[in-house]
Design an enzyme around this catalytic site. Structure first.
Site, PDB file in Angstrom:
ATOM      1  N   HIS A 102      84.991  53.781  36.524  1.00  0.00           N
ATOM      2  CA  HIS A 102      85.898  53.353  35.456  1.00  0.00           C
ATOM      3  C   HIS A 102      85.085  52.704  34.335  1.00  0.00           C
ATOM      4  O   HIS A 102      85.375  52.884  33.154  1.00  0.00           O
ATOM      5  CB  HIS A 102      86.906  52.351  36.047  1.00  0.00           C
ATOM      6  N   HIS A 127      85.548  51.675  40.841  1.00  0.00           N
ATOM      7  CA  HIS A 127      85.537  50.729  39.714  1.00  0.00           C
ATOM      8  C   HIS A 127      84.349  51.015  38.796  1.00  0.00           C
ATOM      9  O   HIS A 127      84.464  50.978  37.573  1.00  0.00           O
ATOM     10  CB  HIS A 127      85.393  49.290  40.221  1.00  0.00           C
ATOM     11  N   HIS A 132      85.325  52.402  47.158  1.00  0.00           N
ATOM     12  CA  HIS A 132      86.228  51.608  46.326  1.00  0.00           C
ATOM     13  C   HIS A 132      85.492  51.020  45.120  1.00  0.00           C
ATOM     14  O   HIS A 132      85.884  51.215  43.969  1.00  0.00           O
ATOM     15  CB  HIS A 132      86.840  50.487  47.176  1.00  0.00           C
ATOM     16  N   GLU A 133      84.412  50.301  45.403  1.00  0.00           N
ATOM     17  CA  GLU A 133      83.685  49.648  44.320  1.00  0.00           C
ATOM     18  C   GLU A 133      83.035  50.679  43.408  1.00  0.00           C
ATOM     19  O   GLU A 133      82.904  50.458  42.206  1.00  0.00           O
ATOM     20  CB  GLU A 133      82.644  48.668  44.871  1.00  0.00           C
TER      21      GLU A 133
HETATM   22 ZN   LIG Z   1      88.985  46.658  43.665  1.00  0.00          ZN
END
Ligand SMILES: [Zn+2]
Length: 684
Positions: free
Chosen positions: A482, A479, A475-476
């Protein structure tokens, strides 16, 4: 300590970065310098703003919009290091300064937002925007900048501006206190156990608890702490109902223990100020103000998502509870399932239904291999490679530095990762940037970091993750991608500078690749034998993915609904905790499930403003991520190159350069429905 006037920003290690690969030279950073450097950097930024606002030339995109975006570089630099330290490696000096800096920064931002001469120049450009021949990204930046000023009070009269500045400042310091109170309660509570108290606990948890006790000077004992990596498995496995109850109660009472760290008054004041702020800016509620700038746009569309999901989740949780009660009775317990029983019997139910125990997965989820899996997926989808750079000092010796390279071998930027829990680190997991990537001016390459809170393994053993922890890592890292893949001109729309209900799409979407069979087969290898996770375990795990969805969806959605209930009122409740209880009662919250985050420790919503009236956005993004991954499924190839390129271009690289709806449409060709999300959660 140096005085403010003596600070030379051009050469100071906090603002002039001379470490390897353009990083700050952390070995030369003295905590005593943060205060004076902040002071000097704020002054320097003010001078730049004054020069832009007082420019005798007529406003142009260059002399106003671009000058504004590029101003404040020393302030950005000292801030990024400071906030990194405040979250990942704090101490008393930094905490004290945090309480000072937060309101100073808020005052500074307010002063810029309410600078009438500056706004007049932006307003002038905005009014002429159709005649300036702007490219779409620049036009969007101009529009967002203008709107940001208006939402910050640029159109208010003098008295209104003054009041708004005071509100913002007080809110910032309330947010800092809120977070510190939760941290204090988390540090304060620990339950030391002896060998004889460990019934039911798997080896990995005993090891982590032994480590935690040793770190607190009680070698030979076992510590239950309120870190999720210990608390959640403890309440899932401990056969001792009395101990589960103690841990559960301490966990849900973080920030709600009376005394100096009680967050009740902080929350009441925060809500009152937020309601006042919304009214001042002409909005019906704080939620209306916050949602104006999102993909959802209105509270009604948020409730339109949450209510139907809530009903389905409650029904599923009720079914599950009947099963749990039956298991408890079978184990000789006549007690009604309580909050501290749910995870425990759910673990037993999982074992019964799937003949499968989460802990069996752990030997196959070595931290190092899960990191490799993250990098490998980024390589297959986007052509990235990661080369570790050893021996580079960062904010703590545990931090690792990776150089990120594109498919053609050129440098993209840096990725830093700090994986292990320690007392100086805030709980949770997050991504942030020391420096963002953009092309304006001389340009800047991204320096992105991930913070995790995994338990360290005993010396000589590899750290092993639970499935949830491995998901958090993905998940991280989503990010982080991104931030790293960003390919825009303007800093204010770079990387994760998108609306809150869009920002979780890249991270939640990335989680899907963890459980793609090809990824697990390659990277989920037993830490002793090197054997891949057996096919049967893999299949059981995939079949079990929707297990517990009733519980998880109820605890999440309850938090999201309470957040919206607080903020979609025109006024603030005088007794927030009574309002929380009342809201949950009206929603018919199952008695045996607690909110994932109760109000007194709901950091997303009260330790700052980031996710206020915005906790829903994780689920909103989940609608997007489920639908987006379905696009890969539809091609029959989880790494479909043409689709991966569309994904890179329109989602990971585009930042906030276009409206989120337009970006999603460009990737997917149609708007998403909740169907894939409900199916993924097993709620259909
Ligand atoms: Zn998040």
């Amino acid at each position: 300590m140096t005085s403010e006037t003596a600070v030379a920003l051009e050469t100071h290690p906090l603002t002039h970065w001379t470490g390897a690969h353009g990083l700050p030279d952390f070995s030369r950073i003295d905590d005593g310098d943060f205060g004076p450097v902040f002071g000097a950097a704020l002054k320097a930024h003010e001078a730049e703003i004054d020069a832009i606002a007082g420019d005798p030339d007529a406003p142009t995109v260059d002399n106003t919009l671009a000058a504004l975006e590029l101003a404040g570089e020393p302030l950005d630099r000292v801030s990024s290091i400071f906030w990194c330290r405040a979250g990942a490696h704090t101490n008393d000096a930094i905490q004290a300064l945090e309480r000072e800096v937060a309101p100073k920064m808020a005052r500074h931002a307010s002063a810029i937002a309410m600078n009438a001469a500056l706004f007049a120049r932006i307003d002038d450009l905005y009014n002429r925007r159709d005649t300036l021949g702007l490219d779409p990204e620049t036009l969007r930046v101009l529009e967002r900048t203008w709107k940001g000023f208006v939402r910050s009070g640029a159109k208010l009269d003098a008295e209104g501006k003054k009041r708004l500045a005071a509100i913002n400042e007080e809110l910032a310091s309330l947010g800092a206190s809120f977070g510190q109170n939760v941290l204090a309660d988390e540090k304060e509570w620990v339950l030391f156990l002896e060998e004889g108290d460990l019934d039911g606990l798997p080896a990995f948890l005993r090891d982590a608890m032994a480590q935690a006790a040793e770190a607190r000077g009680r070698k030979g004992l076992y510590a239950v702490t309120l870190s999720r990596s210990i608390y959640e498995p403890f309440t899932s496995y401990s056969a001792r109902r009395d101990l589960r109850e103690q841990a559960w109660k301490a966990f849900i009472r973080r920030g709600d223990n009376g005394g100096a760290t009680d967050n009740g008054p902080v929350v009441a004041r925060t809500l009152a100020l937020r309601a006042e702020k919304a009214k001042l800016l002409g909005y019906d509620s704080y939620a209306a103000l916050k949602l104006d700038d999102t993909m959802a746009k209105t509270p009604a569309s948020v409730y339109g998502l949450l209510y139907p999901v809530w009903q389905k989740a409650r029904a599923k949780a009720a079914e599950d509870q009947a099963d749990l009660q039956r298991l408890a009775a079978g184990a000789g317990s006549n007690d009604t399932i309580a909050g501290w029983d749910w995870r425990y019997y759910q673990e037993k139910l999982r074992a019964e239904k799937f003949a499968f125990d989460e802990a069996e997965l752990k030997p196959y989820l070595q931290l190092e291999r899960v990191i490799d899996a993250c990098f490998d997926v980024a390589g297959r989808l986007f052509g990235l490679s990661f080369v570790e750079q050893k021996g580079i000092p960062a904010w703590h010796p545990d931090v690792r530095v990776f150089q990120v390279r594109r498919r053609d071998g050129s440098d993209l930027g840096l990725f830093l990762a700090d994986y292990f829990a320690r007392p100086s680190k805030r709980s949770g997991a997050w991504m942030s940037a020391l420096q963002s990537g953009y092309k304006l001016g001389e340009g800047s390459s991204p320096v992105i970091y991930n913070i995790m809170n995994f338990a360290k393994a005993p010396a000589g053993e590899p750290a092993l993750l639970s499935l949830d922890e491995a998901k958090t890592l993905f998940h991280e890292f989503g990010h982080a991608l991104h931030g790293m893949l960003t390919d825009v001109t303007w800093p204010s729309v770079a990387g994760t500078s998108v609306s809150r209900d869009f920002v979780e799409l890249p991270s939640q979407l990335y989680e899907h690749w963890l459980t793609v069979p090809a990824v697990l087969e390659k990277h989920a290898l037993h830490y002793k034998t090197g054997e891949p996770m057996p096919k049967t375990l893999l299949d059981k795990m995939l079949a079990a993915k929707t297990f517990g969805a009733g519980f998880a969806t109820v605890e999440f959605t309850a938090s999201a609904l309470v957040d919206m209930a607080y903020h979609s009122r025109p006024d603030a409740p005088a007794e927030p905790l009574a309002f929380e209880a009342d809201t949950l009662e009206k929603l018919e919250m199952p008695a045996a499930i607690a909110m994932r985050h109760r109000t007194p420790h709901f950091q997303h919503v009260f330790a700052g403003d980031g996710y206020s009236a915005g906790y829903y956005s994780y689920m909103w993004s989940e609608v997007l991520d489920a639908d987006a991954f379905a696009a890969f499924d539809e091609t029959g190839d989880s790494f479909n190159p043409a689709l991966a390129e569309k994904l890179r271009k329109n989602i990971y690289a585009a930042g906030g350069s276009k409206d989120p709806e337009a970006l999603y449409l460009a990737f997917r060709g149609k708007m998403p429905t909740a169907d894939a999300m409900l199916a993924k959660r097993g709620l259909v």
